[in-house]
Motif scaffolding. Structure first.
Motif, PDB file in Angstrom:
ATOM      1  N   LYS A 118      47.940  39.864  56.543  1.00  0.00           N
ATOM      2  CA  LYS A 118      48.754  39.147  55.518  1.00  0.00           C
ATOM      3  C   LYS A 118      47.915  38.265  54.742  1.00  0.00           C
ATOM      4  O   LYS A 118      48.489  37.442  53.777  1.00  0.00           O
ATOM      5  CB  LYS A 118      49.504  38.123  56.481  1.00  0.00           C
ATOM      6  CG  LYS A 118      50.588  38.531  57.516  1.00  0.00           C
ATOM      7  CD  LYS A 118      51.120  37.561  58.218  1.00  0.00           C
ATOM      8  CE  LYS A 118      52.175  38.262  59.172  1.00  0.00           C
ATOM      9  NZ  LYS A 118      52.921  37.383  60.231  1.00  0.00           N
ATOM     10  N   THR A 119      46.640  38.315  54.655  1.00  0.00           N
ATOM     11  CA  THR A 119      45.665  37.511  53.819  1.00  0.00           C
ATOM     12  C   THR A 119      45.781  38.028  52.238  1.00  0.00           C
ATOM     13  O   THR A 119      45.572  39.150  52.109  1.00  0.00           O
ATOM     14  CB  THR A 119      44.223  37.439  54.449  1.00  0.00           C
ATOM     15  OG1 THR A 119      44.533  37.097  55.795  1.00  0.00           O
ATOM     16  CG2 THR A 119      43.332  36.703  53.663  1.00  0.00           C
ATOM     17  N   ILE A 120      45.651  37.004  51.244  1.00  0.00           N
ATOM     18  CA  ILE A 120      45.792  37.408  50.139  1.00  0.00           C
ATOM     19  C   ILE A 120      44.381  36.799  49.271  1.00  0.00           C
ATOM     20  O   ILE A 120      44.124  35.424  49.631  1.00  0.00           O
ATOM     21  CB  ILE A 120      47.050  36.989  49.279  1.00  0.00           C
ATOM     22  CG1 ILE A 120      48.233  37.785  49.781  1.00  0.00           C
ATOM     23  CG2 ILE A 120      46.658  37.418  47.646  1.00  0.00           C
ATOM     24  CD1 ILE A 120      49.593  37.250  49.215  1.00  0.00           C
ATOM     25  N   PHE A 121      43.604  37.685  49.094  1.00  0.00           N
ATOM     26  CA  PHE A 121      42.489  37.089  48.319  1.00  0.00           C
ATOM     27  C   PHE A 121      42.351  36.898  46.967  1.00  0.00           C
ATOM     28  O   PHE A 121      42.615  37.931  46.256  1.00  0.00           O
ATOM     29  CB  PHE A 121      41.245  38.017  48.742  1.00  0.00           C
ATOM     30  CG  PHE A 121      40.784  38.127  50.160  1.00  0.00           C
ATOM     31  CD1 PHE A 121      39.879  37.542  50.863  1.00  0.00           C
ATOM     32  CD2 PHE A 121      41.597  39.290  50.878  1.00  0.00           C
ATOM     33  CE1 PHE A 121      39.403  37.445  52.267  1.00  0.00           C
ATOM     34  CE2 PHE A 121      41.151  39.653  52.315  1.00  0.00           C
ATOM     35  CZ  PHE A 121      40.249  38.763  53.041  1.00  0.00           C
ATOM     36  N   VAL A 122      42.073  35.603  46.498  1.00  0.00           N
ATOM     37  CA  VAL A 122      42.438  35.164  45.169  1.00  0.00           C
ATOM     38  C   VAL A 122      40.883  35.035  44.533  1.00  0.00           C
ATOM     39  O   VAL A 122      40.368  34.156  44.868  1.00  0.00           O
ATOM     40  CB  VAL A 122      43.297  34.047  44.873  1.00  0.00           C
ATOM     41  CG1 VAL A 122      43.375  33.801  43.398  1.00  0.00           C
ATOM     42  CG2 VAL A 122      44.805  34.289  45.517  1.00  0.00           C
TER      43      VAL A 122
ATOM     44  N   GLN B  29      35.992  32.222  57.515  1.00  0.00           N
ATOM     45  CA  GLN B  29      37.143  31.881  58.346  1.00  0.00           C
ATOM     46  C   GLN B  29      37.263  30.266  58.435  1.00  0.00           C
ATOM     47  O   GLN B  29      36.106  29.643  58.172  1.00  0.00           O
ATOM     48  CB  GLN B  29      36.976  32.206  59.746  1.00  0.00           C
ATOM     49  CG  GLN B  29      36.322  31.555  60.895  1.00  0.00           C
ATOM     50  CD  GLN B  29      34.737  32.016  60.724  1.00  0.00           C
ATOM     51  OE1 GLN B  29      34.406  32.715  59.873  1.00  0.00           O
ATOM     52  NE2 GLN B  29      33.981  31.610  61.571  1.00  0.00           N
ATOM     53  N   GLU B  30      38.390  29.783  58.679  1.00  0.00           N
ATOM     54  CA  GLU B  30      38.559  28.284  58.594  1.00  0.00           C
ATOM     55  C   GLU B  30      37.930  27.863  59.833  1.00  0.00           C
ATOM     56  O   GLU B  30      37.644  28.335  60.793  1.00  0.00           O
ATOM     57  CB  GLU B  30      40.075  27.967  58.903  1.00  0.00           C
ATOM     58  CG  GLU B  30      41.010  28.496  57.480  1.00  0.00           C
ATOM     59  CD  GLU B  30      42.474  28.007  57.760  1.00  0.00           C
ATOM     60  OE1 GLU B  30      43.106  28.240  56.796  1.00  0.00           O
ATOM     61  OE2 GLU B  30      42.954  28.355  58.868  1.00  0.00           O
ATOM     62  N   GLY B  31      37.293  26.490  59.458  1.00  0.00           N
ATOM     63  CA  GLY B  31      36.588  25.704  60.641  1.00  0.00           C
ATOM     64  C   GLY B  31      35.040  26.311  60.681  1.00  0.00           C
ATOM     65  O   GLY B  31      34.409  25.666  61.643  1.00  0.00           O
ATOM     66  N   GLU B  32      34.644  27.025  59.655  1.00  0.00           N
ATOM     67  CA  GLU B  32      33.245  27.310  59.682  1.00  0.00           C
ATOM     68  C   GLU B  32      32.308  26.132  59.562  1.00  0.00           C
ATOM     69  O   GLU B  32      32.572  25.307  58.538  1.00  0.00           O
ATOM     70  CB  GLU B  32      32.719  28.285  58.867  1.00  0.00           C
ATOM     71  CG  GLU B  32      31.475  28.707  58.349  1.00  0.00           C
ATOM     72  CD  GLU B  32      30.636  29.005  59.755  1.00  0.00           C
ATOM     73  OE1 GLU B  32      29.797  28.645  60.210  1.00  0.00           O
ATOM     74  OE2 GLU B  32      30.992  30.242  60.062  1.00  0.00           O
TER      75      GLU B  32
ATOM     76  N   LEU C  16      35.956  39.701  67.655  1.00  0.00           N
ATOM     77  CA  LEU C  16      35.103  38.836  66.557  1.00  0.00           C
ATOM     78  C   LEU C  16      35.849  37.505  66.314  1.00  0.00           C
ATOM     79  O   LEU C  16      36.987  37.304  66.070  1.00  0.00           O
ATOM     80  CB  LEU C  16      35.309  39.914  65.178  1.00  0.00           C
ATOM     81  CG  LEU C  16      34.205  39.339  64.280  1.00  0.00           C
ATOM     82  CD1 LEU C  16      32.959  39.707  64.751  1.00  0.00           C
ATOM     83  CD2 LEU C  16      34.467  40.114  62.888  1.00  0.00           C
ATOM     84  N   ASP C  17      35.063  36.633  66.394  1.00  0.00           N
ATOM     85  CA  ASP C  17      35.468  35.065  66.080  1.00  0.00           C
ATOM     86  C   ASP C  17      34.821  34.501  64.860  1.00  0.00           C
ATOM     87  O   ASP C  17      35.168  33.542  64.406  1.00  0.00           O
ATOM     88  CB  ASP C  17      35.349  34.252  67.423  1.00  0.00           C
ATOM     89  CG  ASP C  17      33.945  34.187  67.694  1.00  0.00           C
ATOM     90  OD1 ASP C  17      32.917  34.937  67.121  1.00  0.00           O
ATOM     91  OD2 ASP C  17      33.542  33.542  68.628  1.00  0.00           O
TER      92      ASP C  17
ATOM     93  N   PRO D 109      37.968  29.399  52.364  1.00  0.00           N
ATOM     94  CA  PRO D 109      38.564  29.603  53.776  1.00  0.00           C
ATOM     95  C   PRO D 109      39.783  30.657  53.968  1.00  0.00           C
ATOM     96  O   PRO D 109      40.441  30.660  53.122  1.00  0.00           O
ATOM     97  CB  PRO D 109      38.940  28.162  54.243  1.00  0.00           C
ATOM     98  CG  PRO D 109      39.634  27.668  52.742  1.00  0.00           C
ATOM     99  CD  PRO D 109      38.660  28.008  51.872  1.00  0.00           C
ATOM    100  N   ILE D 110      39.770  31.383  55.176  1.00  0.00           N
ATOM    101  CA  ILE D 110      40.701  32.178  55.230  1.00  0.00           C
ATOM    102  C   ILE D 110      41.148  32.237  56.703  1.00  0.00           C
ATOM    103  O   ILE D 110      40.250  31.626  57.731  1.00  0.00           O
ATOM    104  CB  ILE D 110      40.270  33.763  55.178  1.00  0.00           C
ATOM    105  CG1 ILE D 110      38.896  34.065  55.827  1.00  0.00           C
ATOM    106  CG2 ILE D 110      40.268  34.153  53.501  1.00  0.00           C
ATOM    107  CD1 ILE D 110      38.632  35.506  55.681  1.00  0.00           C
ATOM    108  N   ASN D 111      42.240  32.652  57.284  1.00  0.00           N
ATOM    109  CA  ASN D 111      42.793  32.560  58.641  1.00  0.00           C
ATOM    110  C   ASN D 111      42.488  33.789  59.243  1.00  0.00           C
ATOM    111  O   ASN D 111      42.918  34.986  58.673  1.00  0.00           O
ATOM    112  CB  ASN D 111      44.193  32.129  58.331  1.00  0.00           C
ATOM    113  CG  ASN D 111      44.707  31.953  59.861  1.00  0.00           C
ATOM    114  OD1 ASN D 111      45.232  33.109  60.582  1.00  0.00           O
ATOM    115  ND2 ASN D 111      44.912  30.703  60.321  1.00  0.00           N
TER     116      ASN D 111
END
Length: 240
Positions: free
Chosen positions: A61-65, A39-42, A20-21, A51-53
């Motif tokens: 490792k992603t933290i959603f705020v 995702q970053e770069g959309e 998935l990209d 944005p998320i990596n």
């Protein structure tokens, strides 16, 4: 199926696709308010979100705020200004591509509250029994006090569908063209009777678009309805 966060605010999706990209994630609070992450770069201008990596997401490792956002308070009133209780109100955002953020009913005093709104503008569409469907676009950066959504009187829309010879087309499907009905959260679909007629009793007194189609003729036509129009006619000609 949607997943739910645990007591620590964590969530997990099993069998997440390795190739998935493009990913879009929507987090919905218990009160129905939501926030999107992409995702970053959309580059798609229709996509909005924090944005998320993707690599960090795969590694856990992603933290959603979730932002606290704005609070919108309002009241639904009839044409004379009297509060209307129990009115169904849909909330959403977007110009041509509408995104709903929940439905609710006004309380006994006609009032309502929406929390955690993270968009600059919000669309409210009220459907009160005995009145026309009414929408309002609220600018959250300038509307700091309670807003009034005043529904309009009933003005039924009479829809006629005929063929190329002017003969009635029974069982023709008529539905909303959402893309061309900006600033409203509408949901309409019906079928003409044996006389080719369909009446939308609580149609909005605004501009919107409808599309009529006939399975027998294998054609369809779109019409933009002006606020002053209360009668429209589709002409479904063969090979149009």
């Amino acid at each position: 199926p949607a997943v739910t966060t645990d007591a620590a605010g964590r969530w997990q999706v099993k069998d997440f696709p390795r190739d998935l990209d493009i990913v879009r994630i929507e987090l919905i609070r218990p009160d129905g308010s939501s926030q999107r992450f992409i995702q970053e770069g959309e580059t798609d201008p229709r996509e909005h979100g924090e944005p998320i990596n993707l690599a960090d997401l795969r590694a856990g490792k992603t933290i959603f705020v979730l932002k606290s956002g704005s609070v919108l308070r309002g009241v639904v009133v009839d044409p004379e200004g009297k509060p209307l209780p129990g009115v169904l109100v849909k909330a959403g955002y977007g110009a041509a591509y509408h995104k709903g953020v929940g439905e609710f009913h006004s309380d006994a005093a006609g009032r309502f509250e929406l929390h955690h709104l993270v968009h600059q503008q919000i669309i409210l569409t009220a459907s009160a029994v005995g009145f026309a469907i009414t929408s309002a676009i609220i600018d959250l950066s300038t509307n700091t006090s309670a807003v009034r959504v005043q529904v309009a009187p009933l003005r039924p829309l009479r829809i006629l569908v005929v063929d190329g010879e002017g003969q009635a087309v029974p069982r023709a499907k008529v539905k909303l063209d959402d893309y061309r009905s900006e600033g409203q959260l509408l949901d309409f679909e019906g079928e003409t009777d044996r006389n080719g007629i369909l009446t939308w009793t609580n149609a909005p007194a605004s501009s919107f678009a409808l599309v009529a189609s006939s399975r027998d003729l294998n054609v369809h036509q779109k019409i933009r309805v002006a606020p002053e129009q209360r009668e429209i006619a589709f002409r479904l000609r063969e090979r149009m």
